[in-house]
Design a protein around this motif. Sequence first.
Motif, mmCIF file in Angstrom:
data_model
loop_
_atom_site.group_PDB
_atom_site.id
_atom_site.type_symbol
_atom_site.label_atom_id
_atom_site.label_comp_id
_atom_site.label_asym_id
_atom_site.label_seq_id
_atom_site.Cartn_x
_atom_site.Cartn_y
_atom_site.Cartn_z
ATOM 1 N N TYR A 165 0.840 -1.208 0.000
ATOM 2 C CA TYR A 165 0.000 0.000 0.000
ATOM 3 C C TYR A 165 0.872 1.255 0.000
ATOM 4 O O TYR A 165 0.625 2.211 -0.756
ATOM 5 C CB TYR A 165 -0.917 -0.009 1.218
ATOM 6 N N GLU A 166 1.900 1.239 0.827
ATOM 7 C CA GLU A 166 2.777 2.413 0.917
ATOM 8 C C GLU A 166 3.585 2.623 -0.356
ATOM 9 O O GLU A 166 3.987 3.747 -0.676
ATOM 10 C CB GLU A 166 3.710 2.265 2.129
ATOM 11 N N GLY A 168 2.282 2.135 -3.206
ATOM 12 C CA GLY A 168 1.288 2.458 -4.232
ATOM 13 C C GLY A 168 0.877 1.260 -5.070
ATOM 14 O O GLY A 168 0.217 1.413 -6.110
ATOM 15 N N ILE A 170 -0.940 -1.326 -3.809
ATOM 16 C CA ILE A 170 -2.295 -1.699 -3.399
ATOM 17 C C ILE A 170 -3.117 -0.426 -3.350
ATOM 18 O O ILE A 170 -2.666 0.597 -2.805
ATOM 19 C CB ILE A 170 -2.311 -2.418 -2.025
ATOM 20 N N TYR A 171 -4.290 -0.470 -3.933
ATOM 21 C CA TYR A 171 -5.151 0.712 -3.944
ATOM 22 C C TYR A 171 -6.607 0.275 -3.839
ATOM 23 O O TYR A 171 -6.949 -0.879 -4.093
ATOM 24 C CB TYR A 171 -4.933 1.522 -5.231
ATOM 25 N N ARG A 172 -7.449 1.196 -3.459
ATOM 26 C CA ARG A 172 -8.888 0.961 -3.435
ATOM 27 C C ARG A 172 -9.512 1.743 -4.576
ATOM 28 O O ARG A 172 -9.199 2.921 -4.787
ATOM 29 C CB ARG A 172 -9.500 1.398 -2.102
ATOM 30 N N GLY A 173 -10.365 1.056 -5.348
ATOM 31 C CA GLY A 173 -10.961 1.741 -6.483
ATOM 32 C C GLY A 173 -12.250 1.080 -6.933
ATOM 33 O O GLY A 173 -12.568 -0.042 -6.531
ATOM 34 N N ARG A 175 -13.836 -0.580 -9.813
ATOM 35 C CA ARG A 175 -13.453 -1.222 -11.062
ATOM 36 C C ARG A 175 -14.357 -2.424 -11.308
ATOM 37 O O ARG A 175 -15.074 -2.880 -10.417
ATOM 38 C CB ARG A 175 -11.989 -1.688 -11.014
ATOM 39 N N ASP A 360 -16.610 -1.052 -5.492
ATOM 40 C CA ASP A 360 -15.481 -0.507 -4.738
ATOM 41 C C ASP A 360 -14.755 -1.661 -4.056
ATOM 42 O O ASP A 360 -15.313 -2.323 -3.175
ATOM 43 C CB ASP A 360 -15.974 0.497 -3.685
ATOM 44 N N TRP A 362 -10.554 -3.542 -3.163
ATOM 45 C CA TRP A 362 -9.106 -3.373 -3.053
ATOM 46 C C TRP A 362 -8.422 -4.173 -4.159
ATOM 47 O O TRP A 362 -8.808 -5.303 -4.447
ATOM 48 C CB TRP A 362 -8.620 -3.853 -1.691
ATOM 49 N N ASN A 365 -1.823 -3.624 -7.928
ATOM 50 C CA ASN A 365 -1.315 -3.214 -9.235
ATOM 51 C C ASN A 365 -0.283 -4.242 -9.687
ATOM 52 O O ASN A 365 0.824 -4.318 -9.155
ATOM 53 C CB ASN A 365 -0.681 -1.825 -9.122
ATOM 54 N N ASP A 402 -5.074 -6.193 -12.927
ATOM 55 C CA ASP A 402 -4.925 -5.942 -11.500
ATOM 56 C C ASP A 402 -5.765 -6.936 -10.704
ATOM 57 O O ASP A 402 -6.869 -7.315 -11.101
ATOM 58 C CB ASP A 402 -5.335 -4.502 -11.169
#
Length: 882
Positions: A165-166, A168, A170-173, A175, A360, A362, A365, A402
């Motif tokens: 996550y830190e 970048g 892992i992200y929440r979106g 899709r 929505d 998690w 990438n 992803d």
Amino acid sequence: MNTNLPKNYDPNEFESRIYNHWMEKDYFKAEVNPDKTPYSIVLPPPNITGQLHIGHALDHTLQDILIRWKRMQGFETLWQPGTDHASIATEVKVVEKVREEEGLSKLDLGREGFLEKAWQWRDEYGRKIVEQMKKLGNSCDWDRERFTMDEGLSEAVTEVFINLYEKGLIYRGNRIINWCPDCKTSLSDAEVEHEEKGGHFWHVNYPVVDSDETIEIATTRPETMLGDTAVAVNPNDERYNHLIGKKAIVPLINREIPIIADDYVDPEFGTGALKITPAHDPNDFEIGLRHSLPQIVVMNDDATINKNGGKFEGLNRYEARKQIVNELKEAGYLAKIKEHQHNVGQCYRCDTVVEPLTSDQWFVNMEPLAKPAIEAVKNEKIKFVPERFSKIYLHWLENIRDWCISRQLWWGHRIPAYYCQDCQALMVSKEKPHACDKCGSDKLKQDEDVLDTWFSSALWPFSTLGWPEKTKDLAYFYPTDVLVTGYDIIFFWVVRMAFSGLEFMDEVPFKHVFIHGLVRDSDGRKMSKSLGNGVDPLEVIEKYGADALRFTLVTGNSPGNDIRFHMEKLEASRNFANKLWNATRFVLMNLDEEKIAYEDIKDDLNTADQWILSRLNTVAKEVTDNMDKFELGLAAQKVYDFIWSEYCDWYIELTKSRLWGENVKEKQAAQYTLSYVLNNILKLLHPFMPFITEEIWQNIPVFEGSAIVAQWPVYKENQVNKEAEEKMELIMEAIKNLRNVRAEMNVAPSKKAKLIVLPGNDQAKATILEGKKYFVALGSVTEIEFTTDKEQIPADAVSTVINGAELFLPLDELIDFEKEIQRLEKEQAKLEGEIKRVVGKLSNQGFLAKAPEHLVQVEKEKQVKYQQMLDVVLERLQALKK
């Protein structure tokens, strides 16, 4: 030497006892040992939901063979065991159990109450599969057993999530994802199984705004029309150029949508015009992003139509499809319906057809993580066995999207993300923050979702060794040496371990990926509950023993190929074990109490002794070479052939006259060789059939220690004795030929006769002369007479040719000519009668018209068989009547 081995081979009598012996002696234990080279395998963790099935049995047998072999070669071996929490499967099982036993739902229990029930399930059922693995003989280090949700592994999961996550990654979106309406959770692409099914293409006319024209689209899912936000055509398709930029009307709901141009559209597919539903199709989603189209989700999580579906709200997707098609037809929008075969995605757990929809969630990438994993295989840091499976691995990673890692479940690793209820800020943290980073509010709520099960199992090769701590075990046993798994799990697990190991350990997680096939039934069908063709390995073990099951699964097995499970093969494996058991009893009954030293008998070894010792040396090399190449099936077959044919059928028989004779030196040479070869046979066979080899080993006083830690036989070039091998090959060929001739002439083994030899060279003559005692013992020969004059050989003698000589048996010493002629004439009449019957049947037009094709074929095969038998009988009669 007295033998404590019972007369009959009964694996139920000793297999559990032997396993307990290994456990008590800590033979499975692995430790950091600087004086040894490590060799490690991680056990693919079975789910805590089920029991050992035949696929597990194959997978575990192959791993255990490798571990036992390497242990005997002197490596410090670790077979890391453990079980998987299996989020979806376990949650379904617990929900069912609570509903059936207590009449309560998951919501009735609440999250904490449900998790308490889930842990109870794990304690009650999760241990059962471990005990079942032990019955198979798994030599795992059980003191190291891990569970994907134990404290250490959970810490590793959290560490990885926060790290990615830190970065970048892992992200929440919002899709497009795969949604299972039955399990009510998202699924990754790997968890969707595609099956070819018959369906339809519904061709629908969309009116063009301010025009008399319509644009015809074709869809396999009319219910998704409710979420259409565009119609797309290829910019180079002249049929539709004049419509680009105009608007069309979605039939029934009268929504105006743009007609857009996109290169994705294939003018040759369907009508060349696509309805675009960004919220319910992955390709449409990408087109929607490129053209900034709105996303309209028209389904609830149970696949019923939601409020966006207007008057169709509340219908399930298939009811809605039926009603929409009917209304399209009535309103004149339906142009035609075509039959269509297409791939339908289904949930890998419950077989429900998945629904693509935007949500929505998690995501990981994948592109930055996939690149090093791709290079690892291309650079052969990870090697696939067979190599062809690297293509599946590479294709998956090179085309990967992803990874959706959030699951709408309660059982699993809860996502370490917290939301401020006042300002909606998102915080990712190992522990729940005391206050919001942005507004200082203490009203924080943890994300309700858990992580995909494969997120934790992706870390298995290093998390089980103590990571994120830099443990001695991790430094010593990582990377592991080989991953053994089926080809159906390459994209589920193998690729994820590969990129995770490279990302967090900066090193591949394993050097080889040994791929095996599926176990199918005797007809080649995949085993399943619906077909009722499954095989319960525990029932097989109860009836035949674990050794027989293991040997059945490995013999004939080649890397990457499916195997068929035949009960006859299982019987054959048990017969092989019984053969070894009886051979051992014979050897034990003919050994003295004191161990015989090689130095005392080396000058008394005869040709048969030298031959079997040389062959043992060669077989050890062949077996080891095949093991090195992961050709475990070929290795097992080599051991089988040597034990059954060369040691039992030939060598033991060749020793009997010496064992029971008066010459002490000859007897001791035979005893030494019998014992030495048996000792090494047990070593070579141990990885494949560990229980019987250990039980026999423990019952032979002169064998020290245990078979499980005995030194693996090592090939020594100076122990190859080509001369002895060539001599025995000639002698055995001659004896086999003589036996065949006697069998063809229907001569009983008890009837003995003189052997006349016409040698072709001095070497053959000398070898046959040297082997006279073998011909007497095994060839029913009374004496051997050499001649150089073929005219002196009786005219009625039957002959057989070997390399370097022609052998003759005088018939007058073996058979009563008149009685044999009478017997053959009766056989002739019988066969002629059978042929006449079959010919009559095949000439009957009524039979040919009504009988199934396979029965007609059976009769034809009978005719050929009877004719061949008759030809042999007539040939023998002709020879006898001369």
